[in-house]
Design an enzyme around this catalytic site. Structure first.
Site, short mmCIF file in Angstrom:
data_model
loop_
_atom_site.label_atom_id
_atom_site.label_comp_id
_atom_site.label_asym_id
_atom_site.label_seq_id
_atom_site.Cartn_x
_atom_site.Cartn_y
_atom_site.Cartn_z
N ASP A 116 -6.34 -4.83 9.15
CA ASP A 116 -6.37 -4.89 7.69
C ASP A 116 -7.45 -3.99 7.09
O ASP A 116 -8.31 -4.44 6.32
CB ASP A 116 -6.60 -6.34 7.22
CG ASP A 116 -5.72 -7.33 7.95
OD1 ASP A 116 -4.53 -7.03 8.14
OD2 ASP A 116 -6.22 -8.40 8.34
N GLU A 144 2.06 -9.12 0.81
CA GLU A 144 0.68 -9.60 0.94
C GLU A 144 -0.25 -8.40 1.00
O GLU A 144 0.15 -7.26 0.73
CB GLU A 144 0.54 -10.46 2.20
CG GLU A 144 0.94 -9.73 3.48
CD GLU A 144 0.92 -10.63 4.70
OE1 GLU A 144 0.57 -11.81 4.58
OE2 GLU A 144 1.26 -10.14 5.80
#
Length: 567
Positions: A69, A235
């Site tokens: 991420d 997301e």
């Protein structure tokens, strides 16, 4: 010492013999003659993976390690990256680059996960999820979502120095993946996603308003995107503004099977138009999404994202970005539909000049009381776990007692580990176990490959003497695991060399040596597995049975990552 030779021929012969002996004496028993070979230097170059081809091009991945991420910013001529760290301590790694291809670990923004005491023990899969790093008004900010506790923020004026204590921006359960935006009109916004495991909803993106300091959410929030029909599991959003448009870059479709979505609107609250701008296509790069858009000093646009690789975690790729009619097209758009495919090899970003190869540190000689920044503990680290003094050229891990006699390595907080650095590599360490007072019961130290299924090679002692033991472990749930002894062998002393060869697809073979040259295989190969949300790790440990907690320690002389030697 002075040596006088009455016969110069004898002197030449003796000198020659000494030179030959020194050359033949180079083995794993000795420290390397050149510190640059293994230790952390200003420009560490990995022996097992580098992306820079030294001809003006790079080959993906730019980081073949689990920097999940990622988010990246440029400040002047410097690029900074952070990534998820979950329950590992220290957390929030800070990486620095000059060209977006060559990276170095320079700091951690979260020395301890001190915002909750629960992280004093391993909390697999919990903790620091999907951070975002921003630079505003002379300060660096990092926001992250803890799915169990809420949105947190730390800040600093110097990313290489100390960061502030965490500030709770919003107490909430299941609000994740925050990304802030300071708008020109003075308003401050934060976009977030939702974790279904805690919030019972997902695939929805929400905009919140914050105070001017970015320390508190001051609105009830508004949903701005619903991905249930076409973009399930939307997301990881990143919020940007360009040419009067608000952009939300968001992955969708799942970690290993998804794509990169971009949303665009002239109003922060929408309505947003949508476009898929990066997908796997005909390439081998699955799930190419979730990362950061960054512009170079010369005006080029690039996108750093991850690819899910099982036991190797989420490795990082770099894609060129071209803006077409107000939309970013990532990678190479061969069919002209506005959705690119990932590149494998490409020209390096134009940052105005060339920089030398630099890769994150891996090997560590444990010199002068300083651990390399590649190391993380399995939980909030304690000063009671190790002794590493200035001037000391080894790492001493204390035989810290397990929480309970039967506690598996899965729940031991004092595991010192680092990420897998490449698809194939060899990790070797030299250690000496000192029991003290001959209290030998269940004191052990060794080398581990940790994941949902794991293995470790330990040095221990019983009534018959010293031995090496290979154990296999398997997670039952987040807090329990089962272990079994697979193989054992006697050795002659309390000093040993441990090695694990990691081959393609994460197949790990353990071996040991008493002389540092001749290694003996032990047990069957172990298949490395990812942990909860992270890749497998390799590392060191020293533990004791809590019933026999008197003394004991292991001295690790060094830890080295080398190329895997094919048999």
């Amino acid at each position: 010492m002075k040596i006088f030779f009455t016969d110069h021929r004898f002197g030449l012969i003796l000198i020659s013999l000494l030179i030959i002996a020194s050359l033949l004496g180079c083995n794993y028993n000795e420290k390397p003659s050149s510190k640059n070979e293994y230790t952390n230097t200003s420009n560490y170059v990995s022996k097992v993976w580098k992306s820079d081809n030294e001809d003006g091009t790079y080959t993906n991945p730019i980081l073949n390690a689990d920097y999940s991420d990622p988010d990246v910013i440029r400040v002047g001529d410097d690029y900074f990256m952070t990534a998820s760290s979950f329950n590992c301590s220290p957390g929030l790694p800070i990486l620095h680059s000059k060209d977006i291809v060559n990276w170095k670990i320079v700091n951690y923004a979260l020395p301890h996960l001190n915002y909750k005491e629960c992280f004093d023990v391993p909390q697999h899969g919990k903790g620091v999820w999907a951070p975002s790093i921003k630079f505003h008004n002379g300060a660096y900010y990092i926001y992250w979502g803890d799915p169990d506790w809420g949105i947190y923020m730390v800040k600093t004026n110097n990313p290489f120095g100390k960061w502030s204590n965490p500030v709770l921006v919003k107490e909430a359960k299941g609000v994740i993946d925050p990304s802030p935006l300071w708008d020109e009109d003075g308003n401050v916004y934060l976009v977030t996603a939702w974790a279904a495991s805690r919030a019972n909803i997902n695939s929805v993106l929400t905009i919140w308003e914050m105070n001017a300091e970015g320390t508190k959410i001051i609105s009830e929030g508004k949903h701005v995107f619903d991905g249930h029909e076409n973009h399930h599991t939307a997301e990881g959003p990143k919020l940007y503004k360009k040419d009067d448009y608000y952009y939300i870059f968001a992955p969708a479709g799942g970690v290993s099977t998804g794509w990169q979505l971009v949303l665009r609107s002239k109003d922060i609250y929408g309505p947003y138009k949508e476009k898929v701008v990066l997908a796997q296509g005909k390439t081998d790069i699955n799930g190419p999404h979730q990362g950061a858009w960054v512009e170079t000093q010369t005006g080029e646009s690039w996108f750093v994202h991850f690819q899910e690789k099982g036991a190797y975690g989420r490795i990082l790729h770099l894609q060129p970005v071209n803006w077409v009619e107000g939309w970013p097209v990532m990678g190479i758009d061969n069919d002209g539909d506005g959705c690119g495919e990932p590149v494998l090899t490409y020209k390096k970003p134009n940052v105005g000049k060339n920089y030398p190869i630099n890769t994150p540190a891996e090997s560590d000689e444990f010199n002068d009381g300083k651990l390399g920044l590649q190391w993380q503990w399995a939980a909030n680290h304690s000063i009671k776990w190790m002794v590493h003094l200035p001037g000391q050229d080894y790492l001493r891990l204390l035989a810290y007692p397990k929480p309970e006699t039967t506690t598996p390595l899965w729940m031991i907080p004092n595991l010192l580990m680092q990420k897998f650095p490449a698809p194939e590599f060899t990790a070797t360490t030299k250690l000496k176990l000192t029991l003290e007072w001959e209290v030998w019961q269940s004191k052990m130290a060794g080398l581990t490959v940790m994941g949902n299924d794991y293995a470790y090679l330990a040095l221990a002692k019983d009534e018959e003497g010293y031995k090496v033991e290979l154990y296999n472990g398997s997670m039952i749930d987040k807090y329990t695991a089962k272990e079994s002894l697979e193989a054992a062998a006697s050795i002659s002393s309390n000093e040993v060399f441990f090695r694990v060869d990691v081959a393609a697809l994460g197949l790990c073979s353990f071996s040991y040596s008493e002389d540092g040259t001749n290694f003996k295989k032990i047990g069957m190969p172990h298949q490395a597995q990812p942990e909860l949300w992270i890749g497998a790790k390799v590392g060191l440990f020293c533990t004791a049975d809590p019933r026999f907690r008197m003394g004991g320690y292991a001295d690790f002389d060094w830890f080295r990552i080398d190329e895997l030697q094919k048999k």
